[in-house]
Design an enzyme around this catalytic site. Structure first.
Site, PDB file in Angstrom:
ATOM      1  CD  GLU A 229     -65.680 -63.730  -1.286  1.00  0.00           C
ATOM      2  OE1 GLU A 229     -65.268 -64.584  -0.495  1.00  0.00           O
ATOM      3  OE2 GLU A 229     -66.000 -63.988  -2.471  1.00  0.00           O
ATOM      4  CB  CYS A 263     -66.200 -62.144   5.362  1.00  0.00           C
ATOM      5  SG  CYS A 263     -64.837 -62.470   4.224  1.00  0.00           S
TER       6      CYS A 263
END
Length: 472
Positions: A229, A263
């Site tokens: 990720e 993010c």
């Protein structure tokens, strides 16, 4: 001899904490012990594992004050730390509720009458989790909890930038005998993470693209799965039909929550020309009302920039944009206050894709706003990125927003809001482009990706065996 690592306090700038990475031999012994204990952990079944996780939760709640204090010292912010703990606790409960049903296996009929099929799921023995500093508690456990319930043993290597939260968690783990033999944390920097990969069967990594690429390459050489990720440069598209009040509030929150250190932050905003000036005016007015949490934790909503390296990146992106013609409407610089690095919510216009602030991950409370003339241009701008983590679309009616969202190269698109994937975990999604690799950590796949499938093919009627030599 293993060198200790001094850890900086993001509010004061002082190095007031020390971690000591495990030497290679000790790390190998630790992983071997976890691997041996995993067999018993798998054998106690999902009911036993749920019970152990619930005992851990109670131990965490008993020491919540100490965990909160550690997180505050790691990150320099209070309210988000409290929300992080709440989300962590609810994640334990959610997976404990869902896991028993997800792990059920049933026999199935097949297309061949005399062959029955039974499926089994077998956990990877030892999972390694390497997590970042922006949400240190949540992102070190978001993969850990489903992996444990799947039957894996887990070792976590959190960021050396924010490691203080580990001690309260270790205390809680040690209070649960069934859990302490299959779950632990280790401290260290990149070298420790790299060494860890040599001893595990699956790696979960959350962090930058550059480091994630190295993790993936090492995992590929070892022939183990890597669930990555990575970074994002999330776009928001605002059509002329959007509700401006709702949209500006949502984008402000999605851009500056946790000081933009996520993010999933909105990092570039594309607005229809017809409403561009009104949008910018409203966004600036709201951004100017958001205050720094300085000099006290309760003084405002925006905490310090946790990583000193990230403060330099944010400053570089702002200077690059200004040099290339961007206009700052509020905020606009990284400030040193009381030894910490801070950045007020910043709105920029006159931006374009030659600027770092529109193409590279900034990871700060920065809102560059760019107009578009038609939907095709908006979609082209949104997709002009090496990233594809998530996005947002604002428009009325809802069907129009969804139509636009379907053409965006990203794994999760919030409709008429921002960052919804951070609060809603049911939707399975994949990361596009350089934003990641591997199965979804959301939805049922978030647990099942820690299992390997086995098939038992059972012959039920020996009278029909056309390939037997004696029947030919």
């Amino acid at each position: 001899m293993t060198k200790s690592i001094d850890v900086r306090n993001p509010r004061t700038g002082k190095f007031d904490y020390v971690i000591i990475p495990p030497p290679p031999k000790l790390l190998a012994q630790l992983c071997n012990r976890l691997r041996r204990s995993q067999v018993r952990w798998q054998q106690i079944g999902i009911e036993g594992r749920v019970e152990a996780l619930q005992e851990w939760k109670q131990a965490i709640l008993a020491g919540r004050d100490r965990l909160t204090e550690a997180l505050v010292n790691d990150t320099g912010r209070l309210s988000i730390s409290e929300l992080e703990i709440d989300s962590f606790i609810s994640t334990i409960d959610r997976w404990c509720r869902l896991a028993p049903e997800l792990l059920q296996e049933t026999a199935k009929n097949t297309s061949i009458p005399f062959i029955a099929l039974q499926q089994a799921s077998v956990p990877y023995p030892l999972v390694g989790v390497i997590s970042p500093w922006n949400f240190p508690l949540l992102l070190s456990t978001i993969d850990t909890i489903p992996a444990l319930l799947a039957g894996c043993a887990v070792v976590v290597k959190p960021s050396e930038i924010a490691p203080r939260f580990v001690a309260p968690l270790i205390t809680a783990i040690n209070a649960v005998p069934k859990l302490r033999d299959v779950f632990t944390f280790i401290e260290g920097a990149g070298e420790t993470g790299a060494a860890l990969i040599e001893h595990i069967d699956l790696v979960c990594f959350t962090g930058s693209v550059a480091t994630g690429r190295r993790v993936g390459e090492v995992a590929a050489k070892k022939f183990i799965p890597a669930l990555l990720e990575l970074g994002g440069k999330d776009p928001a598209i605002v059509l002329g039909s959007a509700n401006l009040d709702l949209t500006t509030s949502a984008i402000l929150w999605g851009s500056v929550v946790n000081t933009g250190q996520s993010c999933l932050s909105i990092e570039r905003i594309y607005v229809a020309e017809s409403i561009f000036e009104k949008f910018v005016a409203q966004l600036v007015a709201k951004a100017q009302k958001v205050k720094l949490a300085h000099p006290t934790l309760e003084a405002g909503e925006i905490g310090p920039i946790i990583s000193e390296k990230q403060a330099a990146i944010i400053s570089d992106h702002l200077l690059d944009a200004i040099e290339k013609g961007a206009v700052i409407h509020c905020g606009g610089k990284v400030e040193e206050l009381g030894g910490g690095w801070w950045c007020r919510p910043t709105v920029l216009t006159q931006v374009n894709h030659s600027m770092k602030v529109m193409t590279e991950e900034t990871f700060g409370p920065i809102m560059p706003v760019m107009p578009f003339s038609n939907i095709e241009e908006a979609i082209e701008l949104a997709n002009d990125s090496v990233y594809g983590l998530s996005a947002a679309v604002f428009a009325q009616p809802e069907e129009l927003a969804i139509e636009v969202a379907q053409r965006i190269d990203a794994g999760a698109i919030s409709i008429n809001d921002a960052g919804l994937t951070s609060i809603m975990y049911e939707g399975e999604k994949n990361s596009f482009k350089l934003s990641g690799l591997g199965g979804s950590r959301m939805g049922a796949a978030g647990l099942k990706r820690f299992m390997r499938k086995k098939a038992f093919l059972i012959k039920t009627n020996s009278a029909n065996d056309p390939w037997w030599f004696e029947n030919s």
